[in-house]
Design an enzyme around this catalytic site. Structure first.
Site, mmCIF file in Angstrom:
data_model
loop_
_atom_site.group_PDB
_atom_site.id
_atom_site.type_symbol
_atom_site.label_atom_id
_atom_site.label_comp_id
_atom_site.label_asym_id
_atom_site.label_seq_id
_atom_site.Cartn_x
_atom_site.Cartn_y
_atom_site.Cartn_z
ATOM 1 N N GLY A 54 0.809 -1.215 0.000
ATOM 2 C CA GLY A 54 0.000 0.000 0.000
ATOM 3 C C GLY A 54 0.839 1.261 0.000
ATOM 4 O O GLY A 54 0.534 2.238 -0.698
ATOM 5 N N GLN A 83 4.772 -11.044 -0.849
ATOM 6 C CA GLN A 83 4.445 -12.133 0.058
ATOM 7 C C GLN A 83 3.437 -13.158 -0.490
ATOM 8 O O GLN A 83 3.469 -14.321 -0.073
ATOM 9 C CB GLN A 83 3.958 -11.566 1.393
ATOM 10 C CG GLN A 83 5.051 -10.807 2.125
ATOM 11 C CD GLN A 83 4.610 -10.277 3.474
ATOM 12 O OE1 GLN A 83 3.771 -10.852 4.150
ATOM 13 N NE2 GLN A 83 5.178 -9.143 3.858
ATOM 14 N N CYS A 201 -4.455 -12.554 3.972
ATOM 15 C CA CYS A 201 -4.685 -13.666 3.046
ATOM 16 C C CYS A 201 -5.238 -14.873 3.779
ATOM 17 O O CYS A 201 -4.535 -15.844 4.061
ATOM 18 C CB CYS A 201 -3.417 -14.041 2.294
ATOM 19 S SG CYS A 201 -3.772 -15.148 0.904
ATOM 20 N N ASP A 336 -3.778 -3.618 5.147
ATOM 21 C CA ASP A 336 -3.987 -4.489 6.295
ATOM 22 C C ASP A 336 -4.142 -3.763 7.621
ATOM 23 O O ASP A 336 -4.723 -4.309 8.563
ATOM 24 C CB ASP A 336 -2.812 -5.476 6.418
ATOM 25 C CG ASP A 336 -2.689 -6.407 5.233
ATOM 26 O OD1 ASP A 336 -3.595 -6.411 4.379
ATOM 27 O OD2 ASP A 336 -1.684 -7.146 5.155
ATOM 28 N N THR A 345 -5.764 -8.540 1.628
ATOM 29 C CA THR A 345 -4.968 -9.124 0.544
ATOM 30 C C THR A 345 -4.328 -8.026 -0.298
ATOM 31 O O THR A 345 -4.737 -6.857 -0.249
ATOM 32 C CB THR A 345 -5.843 -9.985 -0.388
ATOM 33 O OG1 THR A 345 -6.754 -9.117 -1.093
ATOM 34 C CG2 THR A 345 -6.630 -11.033 0.387
ATOM 35 N N ALA A 346 -3.338 -8.403 -1.101
ATOM 36 C CA ALA A 346 -2.721 -7.463 -2.035
ATOM 37 C C ALA A 346 -3.730 -7.008 -3.077
ATOM 38 O O ALA A 346 -3.700 -5.860 -3.546
ATOM 39 C CB ALA A 346 -1.506 -8.104 -2.703
ATOM 40 N N ALA A 347 -4.644 -7.912 -3.464
ATOM 41 C CA ALA A 347 -5.678 -7.549 -4.436
ATOM 42 C C ALA A 347 -6.593 -6.470 -3.874
ATOM 43 O O ALA A 347 -7.032 -5.562 -4.601
ATOM 44 C CB ALA A 347 -6.493 -8.783 -4.812
ATOM 45 N N CYS A 379 -8.754 -13.863 -3.631
ATOM 46 C CA CYS A 379 -7.925 -14.897 -3.017
ATOM 47 C C CYS A 379 -7.768 -16.045 -4.009
ATOM 48 O O CYS A 379 -8.697 -16.842 -4.177
ATOM 49 C CB CYS A 379 -8.567 -15.400 -1.722
ATOM 50 S SG CYS A 379 -7.565 -16.623 -0.854
#
Length: 450
Positions: A54, A83, A201, A336, A345-347, A379
């Site tokens: 982020g 990650q 995640c 997060d 999540t990164a998404a 995910c």
């Protein structure tokens, strides 16, 4: 859509991705970061706390908005990790080194990198305090401090990782131990855990379980493995469509799921794991293990606990649609560390970054934010060495799928998207502030109807 139509669409998509990849590789060679490495000023128009997904993404976007010299990132780590790849590292499908790059190389060119740690936030005075009592003031603050791992909250850890047969895909220090434990497995219980806290995640604790099962099947040891998923939750997954698909896989592969079981102690010298039964307070069970994969308890970073910017638990208290702080209009949160009620999540960060970019642009013009984040997160549920169920959903735990196919089905194409395309997209588009999630692709794939 017919099977032929799906294949045709995938072929065009892959061709487009190849062209995008080629162009980006040529462009990226001209943009290496060369800025100074220490705080040269005590005031920045935009100050970003955290150099993870982020933080780097938003610093790249803010650079284009206010100029590189007016943006600074506070981040102590010398290495930046992708990650999401650690699931495949723990399963032996990828090397740990491929998930890492120097922080210097991902920091946007010209943006100030302050190599320090935040120790306190004072939003009433528009400043933060760093180590060595350094004070940095700001006009706008973006908090992207991520989530903290707490192995120490499990009795016997982290020191238990010095013993064999135990690993964890959530730490750079322990992810390769997972692969070693998987390879060394002979016969007995293989236990995979999910803690009684929010996690990043949330699918990862069971992804490594499916990979392990596939590996032992391939190497002729599956019949000697009693695979157990001990989860603190009462469901296998929070979205029914994908939960139903996972339960079918669990049944087919003869995996045992113990719900409401929380790992509280590891006796690594005896290869014993102790679980509390959350439905029966005070009742514990001891399981012998031949392999143990630990997902640690997690929580907000210490600096955010009891901070003016945080809620009662310690998460940054932001509006769930605009990502603007509920009390301080010049403070924003992403990823997060926030209390956004969606999977971490990164998404999710990608989708949030596009919304936050628009939010900050309007706030800078003294206008009210209008762009709304719908809670989109994704995910990629790895269910084998060439299979993925691509789960995508929103705040209401309703599927929000990109492709006009049933994404609850295991697919080889989705595995390659997870293993190959997403890492490239991460390093070359998301961290450079050019990827705000798949919403435009979804609209195109569904002919504007979704």
């Amino acid at each position: 859509m017919s099977a032929a139509g799906v294949v045709s669409s995938c072929s065009r998509l892959c061709s487009g991705v190849w062209l995008l990849k080629t162009g980006m590789q040529k462009m990226s060679s001209f943009g290496f970061h060369t800025a100074a490495r220490c705080a040269a000023k005590d005031y920045y128009e935009v100050l970003v706390l955290g150099g993870g997904t982020g933080g780097i993404t938003m610093s790249a976007r803010m650079k284009r908005k206010v100029g590189a010299g007016n943006v600074a990132v506070v981040e102590p780590s010398q290495t930046h990790y992708y990650q999401p790849l650690w699931t495949l590292v723990g399963g032996g499908a990828k090397q740990l080194a491929t998930s890492a790059r120097p922080t210097e190389s991902v920091m946007p060119k010209g943006v100030e990198w302050i190599k320090s740690r935040v120790t306190a936030l004072d939003p009433d005075k528009n400043c933060v305090w760093l180590e060595n009592d350094t004070k940095i003031s700001y006009k706008y603050l973006i908090i992207a401090l991520g989530i903290s791992l707490h192995y120490e909250k499990i009795k016997g850890l982290p020191e238990g990782f010095h013993h064999p047969k135990i690993g964890s895909n959530y730490s750079v220090l322990t992810v390769e131990k997972t692969w070693k434990a998987l390879q060394d497995f002979k016969e007995g219980n293989a236990i995979f855990t999910f803690p009684n806290t929010p996690v990043k995640c949330a699918g990862a604790p069971q992804k490594i379980m499916y990979l392990s099962e596939a590996y032992w099947r391939k190497t002729g040891r599956r019949s000697k493995a009693n695979i157990m998923f001990n989860t603190s939750l009462g469901v296998i997954f929070g979205v029914k469509k994908y939960a139903d698909a996972l339960l079918e896989i669990i049944k087919e592969r003869n995996i045992t799921v113990n719900y409401k079981h929380n790992l509280v102690e590891v006796r690594a010298d005896k290869q014993e794991a102790v679980f509390e039964n959350l439905d029966k307070p005070g009742v514990t069970e001891v399981h012998q293990y031949e392999m143990l994969h630990v997902t640690p308890p997690m929580g907000p970073p210490d600096v955010l606990i009891n901070s003016p910017v945080s809620d009662a638990i310690g998460w940054v208290d932001v509006d769930k649609e605009t990502l603007q702080h509920k009390k301080y209009p010049n403070v924003f949160g992403i990823g997060d560390c926030t209390n956004l009620p969606t999977s971490k999540t990164a998404a999710a960060v990608a989708a949030q970054s596009g919304v936050l970019d628009k939010t900050i642009s309007l706030v800078m013009k003294n206008q009210l934010p209008t762009k709304k984040y719908d809670g989109y997160t994704s995910c990629p549920l790895v269910t084998g060495y060439n299979k993925v169920i691509l789960a995508e959903f929103d705040y209401d735990a309703q599927p929000l799928e990109t492709f006009p196919i049933d994404q609850s089905k295991e697919r080889v194409t989705m595995y390659h998207m997870k293993a190959d395309m997403m890492p490239f997209l991460y390093w070359n588009a998301l961290l450079k502030g050019y990827w705000g999630g798949p919403a435009p692709v979804r609209k195109l794939m569904h002919l504007g109807l979704k």
